[in-house]
Design a protein around this motif. Sequence first.
Motif, PDB file in Angstrom:
ATOM      1  N   GLN A 228      -0.978 -10.690  -0.472  1.00  0.00           N
ATOM      2  CA  GLN A 228      -1.165 -10.103  -1.794  1.00  0.00           C
ATOM      3  C   GLN A 228      -0.345 -10.856  -2.833  1.00  0.00           C
ATOM      4  O   GLN A 228      -0.825 -11.166  -3.919  1.00  0.00           O
ATOM      5  CB  GLN A 228      -0.775  -8.633  -1.776  1.00  0.00           C
ATOM      6  CG  GLN A 228      -0.967  -7.971  -3.124  1.00  0.00           C
ATOM      7  CD  GLN A 228      -0.478  -6.547  -3.149  1.00  0.00           C
ATOM      8  OE1 GLN A 228       0.004  -6.032  -2.167  1.00  0.00           O
ATOM      9  NE2 GLN A 228      -0.584  -5.909  -4.284  1.00  0.00           N
TER      10      GLN A 228
ATOM     11  N   TYR B  83      -2.956  -1.847  -4.054  1.00  0.00           N
ATOM     12  CA  TYR B  83      -3.727  -2.828  -4.810  1.00  0.00           C
ATOM     13  C   TYR B  83      -4.935  -2.159  -5.462  1.00  0.00           C
ATOM     14  O   TYR B  83      -5.225  -2.378  -6.636  1.00  0.00           O
ATOM     15  CB  TYR B  83      -4.177  -3.952  -3.884  1.00  0.00           C
ATOM     16  CG  TYR B  83      -5.081  -4.952  -4.558  1.00  0.00           C
ATOM     17  CD1 TYR B  83      -4.576  -5.884  -5.453  1.00  0.00           C
ATOM     18  CD2 TYR B  83      -6.447  -4.952  -4.312  1.00  0.00           C
ATOM     19  CE1 TYR B  83      -5.408  -6.797  -6.086  1.00  0.00           C
ATOM     20  CE2 TYR B  83      -7.277  -5.857  -4.939  1.00  0.00           C
ATOM     21  CZ  TYR B  83      -6.758  -6.774  -5.827  1.00  0.00           C
ATOM     22  OH  TYR B  83      -7.582  -7.664  -6.447  1.00  0.00           O
TER      23      TYR B  83
ATOM     24  N   TYR C 226      -0.530  -1.539   1.466  1.00  0.00           N
ATOM     25  CA  TYR C 226      -0.656  -2.555   0.416  1.00  0.00           C
ATOM     26  C   TYR C 226      -2.066  -2.583  -0.167  1.00  0.00           C
ATOM     27  O   TYR C 226      -2.242  -2.769  -1.373  1.00  0.00           O
ATOM     28  CB  TYR C 226      -0.259  -3.930   0.949  1.00  0.00           C
ATOM     29  CG  TYR C 226       1.217  -4.036   1.200  1.00  0.00           C
ATOM     30  CD1 TYR C 226       2.121  -4.047   0.142  1.00  0.00           C
ATOM     31  CD2 TYR C 226       1.722  -4.108   2.483  1.00  0.00           C
ATOM     32  CE1 TYR C 226       3.484  -4.126   0.365  1.00  0.00           C
ATOM     33  CE2 TYR C 226       3.080  -4.188   2.720  1.00  0.00           C
ATOM     34  CZ  TYR C 226       3.958  -4.194   1.650  1.00  0.00           C
ATOM     35  OH  TYR C 226       5.300  -4.275   1.872  1.00  0.00           O
ATOM     36  N   GLU C 227      -3.068  -2.374   0.670  1.00  0.00           N
ATOM     37  CA  GLU C 227      -4.442  -2.335   0.173  1.00  0.00           C
ATOM     38  C   GLU C 227      -4.655  -1.132  -0.748  1.00  0.00           C
ATOM     39  O   GLU C 227      -5.322  -1.244  -1.777  1.00  0.00           O
ATOM     40  CB  GLU C 227      -5.428  -2.287   1.345  1.00  0.00           C
ATOM     41  CG  GLU C 227      -5.461  -3.552   2.169  1.00  0.00           C
ATOM     42  CD  GLU C 227      -5.967  -4.755   1.406  1.00  0.00           C
ATOM     43  OE1 GLU C 227      -6.842  -4.612   0.534  1.00  0.00           O
ATOM     44  OE2 GLU C 227      -5.459  -5.859   1.673  1.00  0.00           O
TER      45      GLU C 227
ATOM     46  N   SER D  20      -1.747 -14.391  -3.661  1.00  0.00           N
ATOM     47  CA  SER D  20      -2.918 -14.414  -4.534  1.00  0.00           C
ATOM     48  C   SER D  20      -2.525 -14.270  -6.005  1.00  0.00           C
ATOM     49  O   SER D  20      -3.214 -14.765  -6.885  1.00  0.00           O
ATOM     50  CB  SER D  20      -3.897 -13.315  -4.146  1.00  0.00           C
ATOM     51  OG  SER D  20      -3.359 -12.043  -4.422  1.00  0.00           O
TER      52      SER D  20
END
Length: 81
Positions: free
Chosen positions: A7, A51, A47-48, A10
């Motif tokens: 993450q 995000y 984390y997903e 990116s």
Amino acid sequence: MSAYYRQLASRTGKVKAVTTSARKLALLFYNTLRYGSAAQDPGVDYYEARYRQGLVGNLHRRAKSLGFELATLQPLNQRVL
């Protein structure tokens, strides 16, 4: 830890992500040795989800600034036809 790295890479680039991930890992190791507490990785799902929440919040804010309002839809596999 790998989800955190991906993450971050990116957004900020791979070099900065490696440095930040190494620092985070070093702090986890240090705190484990110093205080005896076990480190717990929140995992990829955490984390997903963060995000996704950030992305949705940004979309709502941008739509509002353009004079639109977003509506939430059910996922395709849960819709009643």
